[in-house]
Design a protein around this motif. Structure first.
Motif, PDB file in Angstrom:
ATOM      1  N   VAL A   1      10.324  -5.161  -6.307  1.00  0.00           N
ATOM      2  CA  VAL A   1       9.952  -3.953  -7.046  1.00  0.00           C
ATOM      3  C   VAL A   1       9.209  -2.982  -6.131  1.00  0.00           C
ATOM      4  O   VAL A   1       9.485  -1.773  -6.134  1.00  0.00           O
ATOM      5  N   HIS A   2       8.288  -3.507  -5.337  1.00  0.00           N
ATOM      6  CA  HIS A   2       7.554  -2.648  -4.405  1.00  0.00           C
ATOM      7  C   HIS A   2       8.499  -1.974  -3.424  1.00  0.00           C
ATOM      8  O   HIS A   2       8.408  -0.760  -3.170  1.00  0.00           O
ATOM      9  N   SER A   3       9.420  -2.740  -2.869  1.00  0.00           N
ATOM     10  CA  SER A   3      10.376  -2.170  -1.910  1.00  0.00           C
ATOM     11  C   SER A   3      11.251  -1.115  -2.562  1.00  0.00           C
ATOM     12  O   SER A   3      11.550  -0.079  -1.956  1.00  0.00           O
ATOM     13  N   GLU A   4      11.634  -1.350  -3.811  1.00  0.00           N
ATOM     14  CA  GLU A   4      12.505  -0.399  -4.510  1.00  0.00           C
ATOM     15  C   GLU A   4      11.776   0.902  -4.791  1.00  0.00           C
ATOM     16  O   GLU A   4      12.339   1.995  -4.669  1.00  0.00           O
ATOM     17  N   ILE A   5      10.520   0.815  -5.160  1.00  0.00           N
ATOM     18  CA  ILE A   5       9.734   2.020  -5.426  1.00  0.00           C
ATOM     19  C   ILE A   5       9.538   2.826  -4.143  1.00  0.00           C
ATOM     20  O   ILE A   5       9.720   4.051  -4.128  1.00  0.00           O
ATOM     21  N   VAL A   6       9.188   2.142  -3.060  1.00  0.00           N
ATOM     22  CA  VAL A   6       9.001   2.824  -1.776  1.00  0.00           C
ATOM     23  C   VAL A   6      10.306   3.463  -1.320  1.00  0.00           C
ATOM     24  O   VAL A   6      10.331   4.619  -0.853  1.00  0.00           O
ATOM     25  N   ARG A   7      11.400   2.733  -1.446  1.00  0.00           N
ATOM     26  CA  ARG A   7      12.703   3.271  -1.023  1.00  0.00           C
ATOM     27  C   ARG A   7      13.086   4.499  -1.840  1.00  0.00           C
ATOM     28  O   ARG A   7      13.593   5.491  -1.290  1.00  0.00           O
TER      29      ARG A   7
ATOM     30  N   GLY B   1      14.474  16.414  -0.066  1.00  0.00           N
ATOM     31  CA  GLY B   1      13.859  17.718  -0.272  1.00  0.00           C
ATOM     32  C   GLY B   1      13.080  17.851  -1.555  1.00  0.00           C
ATOM     33  O   GLY B   1      12.588  18.951  -1.871  1.00  0.00           O
ATOM     34  N   VAL B   2      12.933  16.758  -2.315  1.00  0.00           N
ATOM     35  CA  VAL B   2      12.145  16.813  -3.549  1.00  0.00           C
ATOM     36  C   VAL B   2      10.669  16.693  -3.181  1.00  0.00           C
ATOM     37  O   VAL B   2      10.278  15.827  -2.399  1.00  0.00           O
ATOM     38  N   LYS B   3       9.860  17.549  -3.767  1.00  0.00           N
ATOM     39  CA  LYS B   3       8.429  17.504  -3.500  1.00  0.00           C
ATOM     40  C   LYS B   3       7.799  16.389  -4.327  1.00  0.00           C
ATOM     41  O   LYS B   3       7.507  16.555  -5.507  1.00  0.00           O
ATOM     42  N   VAL B   4       7.606  15.265  -3.687  1.00  0.00           N
ATOM     43  CA  VAL B   4       7.073  14.080  -4.357  1.00  0.00           C
ATOM     44  C   VAL B   4       5.717  13.743  -3.763  1.00  0.00           C
ATOM     45  O   VAL B   4       5.564  13.650  -2.540  1.00  0.00           O
ATOM     46  N   ILE B   5       4.738  13.552  -4.643  1.00  0.00           N
ATOM     47  CA  ILE B   5       3.410  13.103  -4.218  1.00  0.00           C
ATOM     48  C   ILE B   5       3.346  11.597  -4.425  1.00  0.00           C
ATOM     49  O   ILE B   5       3.477  11.109  -5.544  1.00  0.00           O
ATOM     50  N   VAL B   6       3.173  10.867  -3.349  1.00  0.00           N
ATOM     51  CA  VAL B   6       3.144   9.408  -3.438  1.00  0.00           C
ATOM     52  C   VAL B   6       1.848   8.982  -4.117  1.00  0.00           C
ATOM     53  O   VAL B   6       0.755   9.338  -3.671  1.00  0.00           O
ATOM     54  N   PRO B   7       1.927   8.205  -5.208  1.00  0.00           N
ATOM     55  CA  PRO B   7       0.718   7.778  -5.911  1.00  0.00           C
ATOM     56  C   PRO B   7      -0.027   6.701  -5.127  1.00  0.00           C
ATOM     57  O   PRO B   7       0.533   6.045  -4.252  1.00  0.00           O
ATOM     58  N   THR B   8      -1.276   6.527  -5.468  1.00  0.00           N
ATOM     59  CA  THR B   8      -2.060   5.461  -4.852  1.00  0.00           C
ATOM     60  C   THR B   8      -1.634   4.107  -5.383  1.00  0.00           C
ATOM     61  O   THR B   8      -1.489   3.140  -4.627  1.00  0.00           O
ATOM     62  N   THR B   9      -1.431   4.013  -6.701  1.00  0.00           N
ATOM     63  CA  THR B   9      -1.011   2.760  -7.330  1.00  0.00           C
ATOM     64  C   THR B   9       0.094   3.021  -8.340  1.00  0.00           C
ATOM     65  O   THR B   9       0.135   4.086  -8.968  1.00  0.00           O
TER      66      THR B   9
ATOM     67  N   GLU C   1      -2.065   7.733 -10.094  1.00  0.00           N
ATOM     68  CA  GLU C   1      -1.856   6.433 -10.721  1.00  0.00           C
ATOM     69  C   GLU C   1      -0.707   6.526 -11.721  1.00  0.00           C
ATOM     70  O   GLU C   1      -0.782   7.280 -12.690  1.00  0.00           O
ATOM     71  N   TRP C   2       0.339   5.764 -11.475  1.00  0.00           N
ATOM     72  CA  TRP C   2       1.494   5.724 -12.365  1.00  0.00           C
ATOM     73  C   TRP C   2       1.445   4.458 -13.203  1.00  0.00           C
ATOM     74  O   TRP C   2       1.028   3.388 -12.740  1.00  0.00           O
TER      75      TRP C   2
ATOM     76  N   THR D   1       0.864  -1.187   0.000  1.00  0.00           N
ATOM     77  CA  THR D   1       0.000   0.000   0.000  1.00  0.00           C
ATOM     78  C   THR D   1       0.894   1.227   0.000  1.00  0.00           C
ATOM     79  O   THR D   1       2.055   1.188   0.416  1.00  0.00           O
ATOM     80  N   ALA D   2       0.325   2.310  -0.473  1.00  0.00           N
ATOM     81  CA  ALA D   2       1.008   3.623  -0.452  1.00  0.00           C
ATOM     82  C   ALA D   2       2.464   3.565  -0.957  1.00  0.00           C
ATOM     83  O   ALA D   2       3.374   3.904  -0.214  1.00  0.00           O
ATOM     84  N   PRO D   3       2.696   3.235  -2.191  1.00  0.00           N
ATOM     85  CA  PRO D   3       1.695   2.880  -3.194  1.00  0.00           C
ATOM     86  C   PRO D   3       1.474   1.362  -3.289  1.00  0.00           C
ATOM     87  O   PRO D   3       2.316   0.583  -2.864  1.00  0.00           O
ATOM     88  N   ARG D   4       0.351   1.005  -3.894  1.00  0.00           N
ATOM     89  CA  ARG D   4       0.079  -0.379  -4.216  1.00  0.00           C
ATOM     90  C   ARG D   4       0.694  -0.653  -5.583  1.00  0.00           C
ATOM     91  O   ARG D   4       0.405   0.052  -6.546  1.00  0.00           O
ATOM     92  N   VAL D   5       1.538  -1.661  -5.676  1.00  0.00           N
ATOM     93  CA  VAL D   5       2.276  -1.959  -6.911  1.00  0.00           C
ATOM     94  C   VAL D   5       1.692  -3.204  -7.556  1.00  0.00           C
ATOM     95  O   VAL D   5       1.530  -4.239  -6.892  1.00  0.00           O
ATOM     96  N   CYS D   6       1.371  -3.113  -8.848  1.00  0.00           N
ATOM     97  CA  CYS D   6       0.774  -4.230  -9.580  1.00  0.00           C
ATOM     98  C   CYS D   6       1.616  -4.555 -10.808  1.00  0.00           C
ATOM     99  O   CYS D   6       1.980  -3.658 -11.578  1.00  0.00           O
ATOM    100  N   ILE D   7       1.897  -5.843 -10.981  1.00  0.00           N
ATOM    101  CA  ILE D   7       2.714  -6.332 -12.089  1.00  0.00           C
ATOM    102  C   ILE D   7       1.928  -7.417 -12.829  1.00  0.00           C
ATOM    103  O   ILE D   7       1.184  -8.184 -12.215  1.00  0.00           O
TER     104      ILE D   7
END
Length: 458
Positions: free
Chosen positions: A293-299, A308-316, A334-335, A274-280
């Motif tokens: 992949v999920h861990s890498e995206i979250v990291r 300091g980068v303004k990043v909006i975490v996607p839902t999926t 959604e990405w 979750t936050a984000p939910r990753v689907c393959i």
């Protein structure tokens, strides 16, 4: 005639070693000429796509073999005077008994490569996957009926081989000529399938009706019916066939080259987190890497935010492989990233995943040209790319980013090496600053790039 006698006399049996050998040889030659076995089984694997690919090379061959053998059998019936014998059985029954081995031969030409492909890819043959095969099997029956009629009207020694060659080139050449509707009614679908796609009913129904209408007009001469009904059917069937063929051609004329009606988004996915939910994609070739992949995206997202980068975490974050040929654009919530391609066996791995996150997550407060060629001036490039390279260094995605920009520079700038060196120097100098200053530098660099691109647009 009993089964043993029928098999002993049918050319479908004593020519089988030739055409079965051709099917087996061409299967391994054509289907693995560009894609080695290791790459095929590595994915992505989608049953309708694999079936369509395996049949593409054998539609014309199956129809040609069927027509040639049917011509021979039709000529044999005429030579033996079967049609003039006392009507112990109807003409349709006689034709069906004679053509059954021929039809089975044509079916085997189609079924053999499909079975071999599904076995080597270990895919289950779903009804949607078998739809192109059913099209071919239906048209094999149609070509058998047409061939039998040709054999009744022409000398089989000449017409059997000529008809096989003619049908083969008729099917293969219609895929290379205009008008475009010829490609779609030939019986060898001109539209290839991408992952997650399948043919709509109309895509397969149009070529079937186009050829089957001719076969039905021919079969009307064999109908067991009263003489008056036979005369009516024989008079009406050619007209009906022409009408059906015209309607099929009209329907297919609205389709583009290789663009028959298809539907996408049918592939299943595996999701995690979750936050984000990753689907393959479940059979995309990277399904076993889902947790990584999920861990890498979250990291990566966490590292960018901490820097300091303004990043909006996607839902999926979803695999773009699931969308088929019409890729969806990523939105704030959604990405769509090529996760299977990046994390698959022959992809760049987690570095590629981080690079995809970088290009989607890092946003500027202004818009930039889609390419250097569409920009009046490229003065903004150094500041823009320095900021992006700094962010890439934060999440260890600098290698794929530099490789991508190096290719972009080489086709645009005469001094591509100097531009790239300046970008690298600015980004690496920024990484040497104290952490609290790096964020301020990054936002300042973004503002400089935006100011320069806005000045260029005036």
């Amino acid at each position: 005639m009993n089964l043993r006698a029928r098999l002993r006399t049918t050319p479908a049996l004593w020519t089988a070693p030739l055409w079965v050998g051709i099917v087996i040889f061409y299967f391994f030659h054509a289907l693995h000429l560009e894609d080695p076995y290791e790459e095929v089984v590595a994915g992505p694997l989608w049953a309708p796509q694999q079936v369509a690919q395996s049949l593409f090379y054998f539609y014309a061959f199956a129809y040609a073999i069927t027509c040639g053998l049917a011509v021979w059998e039709g000529g044999r019936l005429k030579r033996d005077g079967v049609w003039t014998l006392a009507p112990g059985r109807s003409r349709s029954r006689v034709a069906a008994d004679t053509l059954t081995p021929v039809v089975c031969a044509g079916w085997l030409v189609l079924c053999l490569p499909v079975a071999m492909r599904l076995i080597e890819t270990r895919l289950f043959p779903t009804p949607q996957a078998l739809a192109p095969l059913l099209l071919g099997m239906g048209l094999v029956i149609a070509w058998a009926v047409i061939g039998c009629a040709i054999g009744h009207l022409t000398p089989r020694l000449i017409s059997a081989p000529l008809s096989a060659v003619f049908v083969y080139y008729l099917i293969t050449k219609t895929g290379q000529v205009d008008p475009v509707w010829l490609r779609h009614v030939s019986g060898a679908p001109d539209t290839s399938l991408d992952f997650g796609e399948q043919y709509r009913v109309l895509t397969l129904l149009v070529p079937f009706l186009f050829t089957a209408s001719v076969a039905m007009a021919v079969a009307a001469w064999w109908l067991p019916a009263p003489r008056a009904a036979q005369r009516g059917a024989r008079a009406a069937s050619p007209v009906a066939a022409v009408v059906v063929m015209v309607l099929c051609a009209h329907a297919a004329s609205g389709w583009g080259y290789g663009n028959g009606p298809i539907s996408a988004g049918h592939a299943s996915a595996r999701c995690a987190g979750t936050a984000p939910r990753v689907c393959i994609a479940a059979t995309g070739g990277a399904q076993d890497q889902l947790d990584e992949v999920h861990s890498e995206i979250v990291r990566s997202l966490t590292a960018l935010r901490q820097a300091g980068v303004k990043v909006i975490v996607p839902t999926t974050v979803s695999d773009s492989l699931l969308t088929g040929r019409h890729k969806k654009r990523s939105t704030q919530n959604e990405w769509w990233l090529p996760l299977s391609h990046q994390a698959g066996k022959y992809g760049p791995g987690m570095t590629g995943v981080r690079h995809g996150v970088l290009l989607t997550a890092v946003q500027f407060p202004c818009a930039f040209p889609q390419s250097f060629q569409t920009s009046r001036s490229a003065g903004w490039v150094v500041n823009h790319d320095a900021a992006m390279l700094w962010a890439a260094l934060v999440i260890d995605a600098d290698e794929p980013y530099l490789a991508w920009r190096r290719g972009e520079y080489g086709g645009t700038f005469q001094n591509a090496g100097q531009v790239l060196a300046k970008v690298q120097q600015r980004a690496h100098d920024a990484r040497k600053l104290p952490s609290y200053q790096q964020s301020a530098w990054f936002h300042t660099e973004q503002q400089k790039a935006c100011r320069l691109v806005q000045e260029t647009a005036r």
